[in-house]
Design a protein around this motif. Structure first.
Motif, mmCIF file in Angstrom:
data_model
loop_
_atom_site.group_PDB
_atom_site.id
_atom_site.type_symbol
_atom_site.label_atom_id
_atom_site.label_comp_id
_atom_site.label_asym_id
_atom_site.label_seq_id
_atom_site.Cartn_x
_atom_site.Cartn_y
_atom_site.Cartn_z
ATOM 1 N N ASP A 40 8.284 0.733 -17.063
ATOM 2 C CA ASP A 40 7.626 -0.197 -17.078
ATOM 3 C C ASP A 40 6.117 0.283 -15.177
ATOM 4 O O ASP A 40 5.399 -0.962 -15.888
ATOM 5 N N GLN A 41 6.572 0.615 -14.334
ATOM 6 C CA GLN A 41 6.344 0.494 -13.635
ATOM 7 C C GLN A 41 5.998 1.702 -12.762
ATOM 8 O O GLN A 41 5.706 2.054 -12.171
ATOM 9 N N TRP A 42 4.736 2.577 -14.072
ATOM 10 C CA TRP A 42 4.741 3.783 -13.817
ATOM 11 C C TRP A 42 3.974 3.525 -12.771
ATOM 12 O O TRP A 42 2.561 3.441 -13.474
ATOM 13 N N ASN A 43 3.132 4.622 -12.084
ATOM 14 C CA ASN A 43 1.686 4.060 -11.538
ATOM 15 C C ASN A 43 0.992 4.985 -12.188
ATOM 16 O O ASN A 43 0.732 6.813 -11.876
ATOM 17 N N ASP A 44 -0.112 4.812 -12.639
ATOM 18 C CA ASP A 44 -1.179 4.930 -13.039
ATOM 19 C C ASP A 44 -2.314 4.717 -12.886
ATOM 20 O O ASP A 44 -3.252 3.828 -13.228
ATOM 21 N N GLY A 63 1.432 -11.206 -17.425
ATOM 22 C CA GLY A 63 0.191 -10.222 -17.536
ATOM 23 C C GLY A 63 -0.246 -9.786 -16.439
ATOM 24 O O GLY A 63 -0.930 -8.543 -16.794
ATOM 25 N N ARG A 64 -1.295 -10.777 -15.927
ATOM 26 C CA ARG A 64 -2.343 -10.479 -14.834
ATOM 27 C C ARG A 64 -1.763 -9.421 -14.051
ATOM 28 O O ARG A 64 -2.455 -8.820 -13.065
ATOM 29 N N PHE A 65 -0.664 -9.168 -13.316
ATOM 30 C CA PHE A 65 -0.009 -8.909 -12.545
ATOM 31 C C PHE A 65 0.559 -7.839 -13.276
ATOM 32 O O PHE A 65 0.263 -7.219 -12.212
ATOM 33 N N SER A 66 0.808 -7.516 -14.175
ATOM 34 C CA SER A 66 1.215 -6.738 -14.677
ATOM 35 C C SER A 66 -0.266 -5.709 -14.871
ATOM 36 O O SER A 66 -0.410 -4.002 -14.484
ATOM 37 N N ALA A 67 -0.955 -6.039 -15.320
ATOM 38 C CA ALA A 67 -2.039 -5.079 -15.963
ATOM 39 C C ALA A 67 -2.657 -4.940 -14.566
ATOM 40 O O ALA A 67 -3.493 -3.788 -14.597
ATOM 41 N N THR A 71 -2.672 -0.436 -13.132
ATOM 42 C CA THR A 71 -4.289 0.251 -13.008
ATOM 43 C C THR A 71 -4.700 0.797 -11.525
ATOM 44 O O THR A 71 -5.467 0.786 -11.394
ATOM 45 N N GLY A 72 -3.824 0.319 -10.731
ATOM 46 C CA GLY A 72 -3.781 0.530 -9.992
ATOM 47 C C GLY A 72 -5.130 -0.374 -8.575
ATOM 48 O O GLY A 72 -5.441 -0.039 -7.422
ATOM 49 N N GLY A 73 -5.051 -1.617 -8.931
ATOM 50 C CA GLY A 73 -5.614 -2.464 -8.587
ATOM 51 C C GLY A 73 -4.870 -2.751 -7.131
ATOM 52 O O GLY A 73 -3.441 -2.578 -6.891
ATOM 53 N N PRO A 74 -5.528 -3.754 -6.096
ATOM 54 C CA PRO A 74 -4.418 -4.681 -5.114
ATOM 55 C C PRO A 74 -3.416 -4.913 -5.693
ATOM 56 O O PRO A 74 -2.409 -4.462 -4.324
ATOM 57 N N LEU A 75 -2.906 -5.240 -6.281
ATOM 58 C CA LEU A 75 -1.731 -5.290 -6.604
ATOM 59 C C LEU A 75 -0.837 -4.754 -6.786
ATOM 60 O O LEU A 75 0.472 -5.050 -6.450
ATOM 61 N N SER A 76 -1.272 -3.304 -7.187
ATOM 62 C CA SER A 76 -0.408 -2.319 -6.958
ATOM 63 C C SER A 76 0.635 -2.105 -5.680
ATOM 64 O O SER A 76 1.665 -1.442 -5.864
ATOM 65 N N TYR A 77 0.002 -2.391 -4.669
ATOM 66 C CA TYR A 77 0.744 -2.271 -3.681
ATOM 67 C C TYR A 77 1.495 -2.931 -3.075
ATOM 68 O O TYR A 77 2.579 -2.782 -2.345
ATOM 69 N N PHE A 78 2.380 -3.927 -3.945
ATOM 70 C CA PHE A 78 3.039 -5.180 -3.959
ATOM 71 C C PHE A 78 4.371 -3.882 -5.313
ATOM 72 O O PHE A 78 5.412 -4.924 -4.971
ATOM 73 N N ARG A 79 4.006 -3.459 -5.947
ATOM 74 C CA ARG A 79 4.779 -3.323 -6.727
ATOM 75 C C ARG A 79 5.972 -2.504 -6.463
ATOM 76 O O ARG A 79 5.503 -1.777 -5.701
ATOM 77 N N ILE A 161 15.067 -4.598 -12.183
ATOM 78 C CA ILE A 161 14.468 -5.681 -12.990
ATOM 79 C C ILE A 161 13.016 -5.921 -12.845
ATOM 80 O O ILE A 161 12.415 -6.298 -13.887
ATOM 81 N N GLY A 162 11.996 -5.033 -12.046
ATOM 82 C CA GLY A 162 11.108 -5.280 -11.594
ATOM 83 C C GLY A 162 11.284 -5.891 -10.089
ATOM 84 O O GLY A 162 11.191 -6.856 -10.363
ATOM 85 N N SER A 163 9.289 -5.991 -9.689
ATOM 86 C CA SER A 163 8.940 -6.512 -8.894
ATOM 87 C C SER A 163 8.905 -8.197 -9.143
ATOM 88 O O SER A 163 9.206 -8.974 -8.967
ATOM 89 N N ALA A 164 7.800 -8.299 -10.573
ATOM 90 C CA ALA A 164 7.701 -9.521 -11.429
ATOM 91 C C ALA A 164 8.742 -10.594 -11.292
ATOM 92 O O ALA A 164 9.009 -12.047 -10.438
ATOM 93 N N LYS A 165 9.680 -9.819 -12.426
ATOM 94 C CA LYS A 165 11.273 -11.069 -11.943
ATOM 95 C C LYS A 165 11.748 -11.296 -10.746
ATOM 96 O O LYS A 165 12.140 -12.101 -10.982
ATOM 97 N N PHE A 166 11.594 -10.257 -10.223
ATOM 98 C CA PHE A 166 12.104 -10.193 -9.493
ATOM 99 C C PHE A 166 11.569 -10.979 -8.190
ATOM 100 O O PHE A 166 12.013 -12.121 -7.655
ATOM 101 N N SER A 167 10.312 -11.565 -8.464
ATOM 102 C CA SER A 167 9.575 -12.601 -6.866
ATOM 103 C C SER A 167 10.167 -13.833 -8.002
ATOM 104 O O SER A 167 10.377 -14.965 -7.621
#
Length: 301
Positions: A40-44, A63-67, A71-79, A161-167
């Motif tokens: 679910d966290q594949w870097n694409d 959803g916004r965080f995940s999207a 897509t490699g936006g600024p939030l991808s650095y936190f994943r 569990i992924g960064s969003a759920k962890f946060s």
């Protein structure tokens, strides 16, 4: 010899998943065969594999965080790095507490200082303190112990569990733990000032205890014990101390610790029912139990 996290089969030559860190047999070694959270966290970066119809886009909570992350936006650095983001915030808050505010004429433990960095029965409606109190600490020893435990255990759960759920778990349990401490003490006619990340950290420990109770940890960097032993020992100590000496005995927010642990255990049980397993073993150089939650100063957690 290790056991597969999915089927429990003993494996002489186990496979270690690079994305989630789990241990698997030959049948379950592929990410798609063990429902790897890393899928679910594949870097694409270019969004090549994003159909535009996945659940994350319509998820009102993440959803916004995940999207943006996909897509490699600024939030991808936190994943995959939220543990270290939280550690960084702890350091920055510590600098603000003890280096910046004195320059502004705000003395440590003054009413102004307390109203900025701590959650208290005196100003429980100051909503910003629900967050700042998680990252603030009462002294160097306090932040060092909490930082060590978070550094070792946070990435293990975040990968699972992924960064969003962890946060959400970290912040939510931290807030509820602090509110439980000051709320219950206030109802008892007392007063409390709490700060520190231990409530959130105990939630992390609770989740890992449920997902894999036999995961090996080292208390005080020396004593190897199964995680469930350390968790039960900590719960007994905090519960007994709260009953006998009070919820703030020893300037430690015992109720906040227990609240965080309880949240973690419940969330861990929910994850386990959904088929989310835990790492088979974690040999680390510290953390766990009472030794990972120490520190000096005012009531803290």
């Amino acid at each position: 010899m290790a056991q597969c996290d999915v089927c429990g089969q003993n494996e002489n030559m186990p496979y270690q998943c690079r994305m989630c860190g789990g241990t698997f047999c030959a049948e379950h070694r592929l990410p798609e065969n063990h429902s790897c959270p890393g899928l679910d966290q594949w870097n694409d970066p270019e969004g090549v594999f994003d159909s535009g119809f996945d659940d994350g886009v319509n998820d009102s909570d993440g959803g916004r965080f995940s999207a943006a992350a996909r897509t490699g936006g600024p939030l991808s650095y936190f994943r995959g790095n939220m543990t270290f983001v939280f550690l960084g915030l702890m350091v920055l808050m510590f600098v603000a507490q003890y280096a910046i505010t004195p320059l502004l004429g705000i003395q440590q433990w003054s009413p102004e200082w307390v109203s900025i960095f701590t959650l208290s029965t005196y100003h429980i409606t100051y909503v910003w303190t629900w967050i700042t109190s998680i990252f603030a600490h009462s002294g160097f020893t306090h932040i060092i112990f909490n930082g060590i435990v978070l550094y070792f255990f946070g990435p293990v759960l975040e990968r699972r569990i992924g960064s969003a759920k962890f946060s959400a778990l970290f912040l939510g349990s931290g807030i509820l733990a602090g509110l439980a401490q000051v709320g219950i003490v206030g109802l008892m006619g007392g007063s409390a000032i709490v700060l520190g990340a231990s409530g959130a950290i105990m939630a992390i420990m609770g989740v890992l205890t449920v997902l894999n109770p036999n995961m090996k940890i080292y208390i005080y960097f020396i004593l190897p014990v199964p995680l469930w032993v350390a968790t039960i020992g900590f719960a007994i100590y905090s519960g007994f101390t709260s009953v006998v000496a009070g919820p703030g005995a020893g300037n430690v927010a015992q109720l906040a610790h227990l609240t965080g642990l309880g949240i973690g255990l419940l969330y861990g049980a929910w994850l386990k029912n959904r088929g989310t397993g835990g790492p088979s073993e974690l040999d680390i150089g510290g953390g766990g139990g009472r030794g990972g939650m120490g520190g000096g100063g005012r009531r803290r957690f």
